[in-house]
Scaffold this motif. Structure first.
Motif, PDB file in Angstrom:
ATOM      1  N   PHE A  61       0.872  -1.197  -0.019  1.00 17.81           N
ATOM      2  CA  PHE A  61       0.159   0.118  -0.056  1.00 17.81           C
ATOM      3  C   PHE A  61       0.815   1.083   0.021  1.00 17.81           C
ATOM      4  O   PHE A  61       0.521   2.226  -0.802  1.00 17.81           O
ATOM      5  N   GLU A  62       1.954   1.216   0.729  1.00 15.05           N
ATOM      6  CA  GLU A  62       2.730   2.455   0.866  1.00 15.05           C
ATOM      7  C   GLU A  62       3.196   2.622  -0.479  1.00 15.05           C
ATOM      8  O   GLU A  62       3.286   3.804  -1.222  1.00 15.05           O
ATOM      9  N   MET A  63       3.858   1.449  -1.204  1.00 15.87           N
ATOM     10  CA  MET A  63       4.492   1.777  -2.481  1.00 15.87           C
ATOM     11  C   MET A  63       3.356   2.067  -3.446  1.00 15.87           C
ATOM     12  O   MET A  63       3.560   2.768  -4.463  1.00 15.87           O
ATOM     13  N   TRP A  64       2.053   1.789  -3.380  1.00 12.23           N
ATOM     14  CA  TRP A  64       1.163   2.035  -4.204  1.00 12.23           C
ATOM     15  C   TRP A  64       0.885   3.729  -4.047  1.00 12.23           C
ATOM     16  O   TRP A  64       0.458   4.410  -5.200  1.00 12.23           O
ATOM     17  N   CYS A  65       0.897   4.286  -2.833  1.00 10.29           N
ATOM     18  CA  CYS A  65       0.737   5.599  -2.924  1.00 10.29           C
ATOM     19  C   CYS A  65       1.796   6.224  -3.463  1.00 10.29           C
ATOM     20  O   CYS A  65       1.744   7.389  -4.242  1.00 10.29           O
ATOM     21  N   TRP A  66       2.976   5.862  -3.079  1.00  6.82           N
ATOM     22  CA  TRP A  66       4.271   6.866  -3.728  1.00  6.82           C
ATOM     23  C   TRP A  66       4.234   6.534  -5.450  1.00  6.82           C
ATOM     24  O   TRP A  66       4.462   7.296  -6.038  1.00  6.82           O
ATOM     25  N   ARG A  67       3.849   5.418  -6.103  1.00  8.26           N
ATOM     26  CA  ARG A  67       3.633   5.315  -7.501  1.00  8.26           C
ATOM     27  C   ARG A  67       2.363   6.079  -7.817  1.00  8.26           C
ATOM     28  O   ARG A  67       2.591   6.617  -9.164  1.00  8.26           O
ATOM     29  N   ARG A  68       1.444   6.338  -7.209  1.00  8.71           N
ATOM     30  CA  ARG A  68       0.296   7.043  -7.712  1.00  8.71           C
ATOM     31  C   ARG A  68       0.713   8.571  -7.608  1.00  8.71           C
ATOM     32  O   ARG A  68       0.405   9.334  -8.574  1.00  8.71           O
ATOM     33  N   ILE A  69       1.604   9.007  -6.671  1.00  4.95           N
ATOM     34  CA  ILE A  69       1.934  10.571  -6.653  1.00  4.95           C
ATOM     35  C   ILE A  69       3.001  10.813  -7.928  1.00  4.95           C
ATOM     36  O   ILE A  69       2.980  11.772  -8.415  1.00  4.95           O
ATOM     37  N   GLU A  70       3.749   9.874  -8.148  1.00  4.57           N
ATOM     38  CA  GLU A  70       4.598  10.204  -9.143  1.00  4.57           C
ATOM     39  C   GLU A  70       3.891   9.622 -10.605  1.00  4.57           C
ATOM     40  O   GLU A  70       4.920   9.963 -11.435  1.00  4.57           O
ATOM     41  N   LYS A  71       2.821   9.202 -10.767  1.00  7.35           N
ATOM     42  CA  LYS A  71       2.177   8.919 -11.795  1.00  7.35           C
ATOM     43  C   LYS A  71       2.936   7.846 -12.499  1.00  7.35           C
ATOM     44  O   LYS A  71       3.264   7.697 -13.812  1.00  7.35           O
ATOM     45  N   LEU A  84      10.996   4.789  -4.775  1.00  9.94           N
ATOM     46  CA  LEU A  84      11.587   5.550  -3.167  1.00  9.94           C
ATOM     47  C   LEU A  84      12.548   6.451  -3.294  1.00  9.94           C
ATOM     48  O   LEU A  84      12.571   7.523  -2.968  1.00  9.94           O
ATOM     49  N   ARG A  85      13.347   6.223  -4.224  1.00  8.65           N
ATOM     50  CA  ARG A  85      14.536   7.272  -4.685  1.00  8.65           C
ATOM     51  C   ARG A  85      14.035   8.426  -5.217  1.00  8.65           C
ATOM     52  O   ARG A  85      14.305   9.682  -4.782  1.00  8.65           O
ATOM     53  N   ARG A  86      13.068   8.514  -5.996  1.00  9.91           N
ATOM     54  CA  ARG A  86      12.054   9.668  -6.595  1.00  9.91           C
ATOM     55  C   ARG A  86      11.562  10.445  -5.693  1.00  9.91           C
ATOM     56  O   ARG A  86      11.543  11.649  -5.865  1.00  9.91           O
ATOM     57  N   VAL A  87      10.833   9.579  -4.682  1.00  7.39           N
ATOM     58  CA  VAL A  87      10.149  10.499  -3.749  1.00  7.39           C
ATOM     59  C   VAL A  87      10.870  10.765  -2.470  1.00  7.39           C
ATOM     60  O   VAL A  87      10.352  11.445  -1.652  1.00  7.39           O
ATOM     61  N   LYS A  88      12.123  10.418  -2.621  1.00 11.15           N
ATOM     62  CA  LYS A  88      13.090  10.700  -1.395  1.00 11.15           C
ATOM     63  C   LYS A  88      12.738  10.091  -0.377  1.00 11.15           C
ATOM     64  O   LYS A  88      12.429  10.982   0.823  1.00 11.15           O
TER      65      LYS A  88
END
Length: 165
Positions: A61-71, A84-88
């Motif tokens: 779920f955590e990775m799902w959130c970060w992927r949605r933010i980064e589209k 994770l590197r992209r969203v720091k």
């Protein structure tokens, strides 16, 4: 309960999707996700006993959130480490749950005497059932700190030390 909470959090994300995928700064988006989405997902997490399966759901779920933010679509071949590197960020959702358990709930219970404390310590009379040992609430804290239950209880007696631990 974990799956239901994740589903509610995903629904909360979808409601705020336009805001969370807009041209806002990355730091603001991360704060909004932690405020609006994770608060829904982690409501009542202090009382959860997490097995490997639930931990996997939460990390996904955590990775799902970060992927949605980064589209980032699921068909794009981008590793979790790259996301994770992209969203720091680091994977921190399980650490947040452990922190909530320690600071908000378990320390409070361990400093009190009563039925809930007896249940947590396993001092309730009755017959032990067959099968493998049940996962206890304190197992998460003992696993991370490599401490016995008695050491955890001794640390919980002093509130300042407990929060620092």
């Amino acid at each position: 309960e974990v799956k239901a909470r994740i589903a509610m959090a995903k629904a909360a994300f979808v409601k705020k999707r336009i805001l969370l995928t807009s041209k806002l700064g990355l730091e603001m988006k991360k704060k909004l996700v932690k405020c609006y989405v994770w608060s829904v997902a982690l409501y009542g997490a202090e009382t959860w006993t997490l097995r490997k399966k639930e931990q996997k759901y939460l990390e996904s779920f955590e990775m799902w959130c970060w992927r949605r933010i980064e589209k980032i679509r699921w068909t794009d071949r981008v590793t979790n480490e790259e996301v994770l590197r992209r969203v720091k960020e680091q994977r921190i959702i399980l650490q947040a749950i452990t922190r909530r358990k320690a600071n908000n709930w378990l320390g409070h219970i361990m400093r009190r005497n009563g039925l809930l404390s007896d249940i947590t310590e396993g001092q309730v009379e009755g017959k032990k059932g067959l099968g493998r040992r049940l996962i206890q609430l304190t197992d998460d804290l003992k696993q991370g700190k490599k401490m016995t239950f008695q050491e955890l209880k001794r640390e919980a007696e002093n509130k300042d030390n407990w929060r620092a631990l």
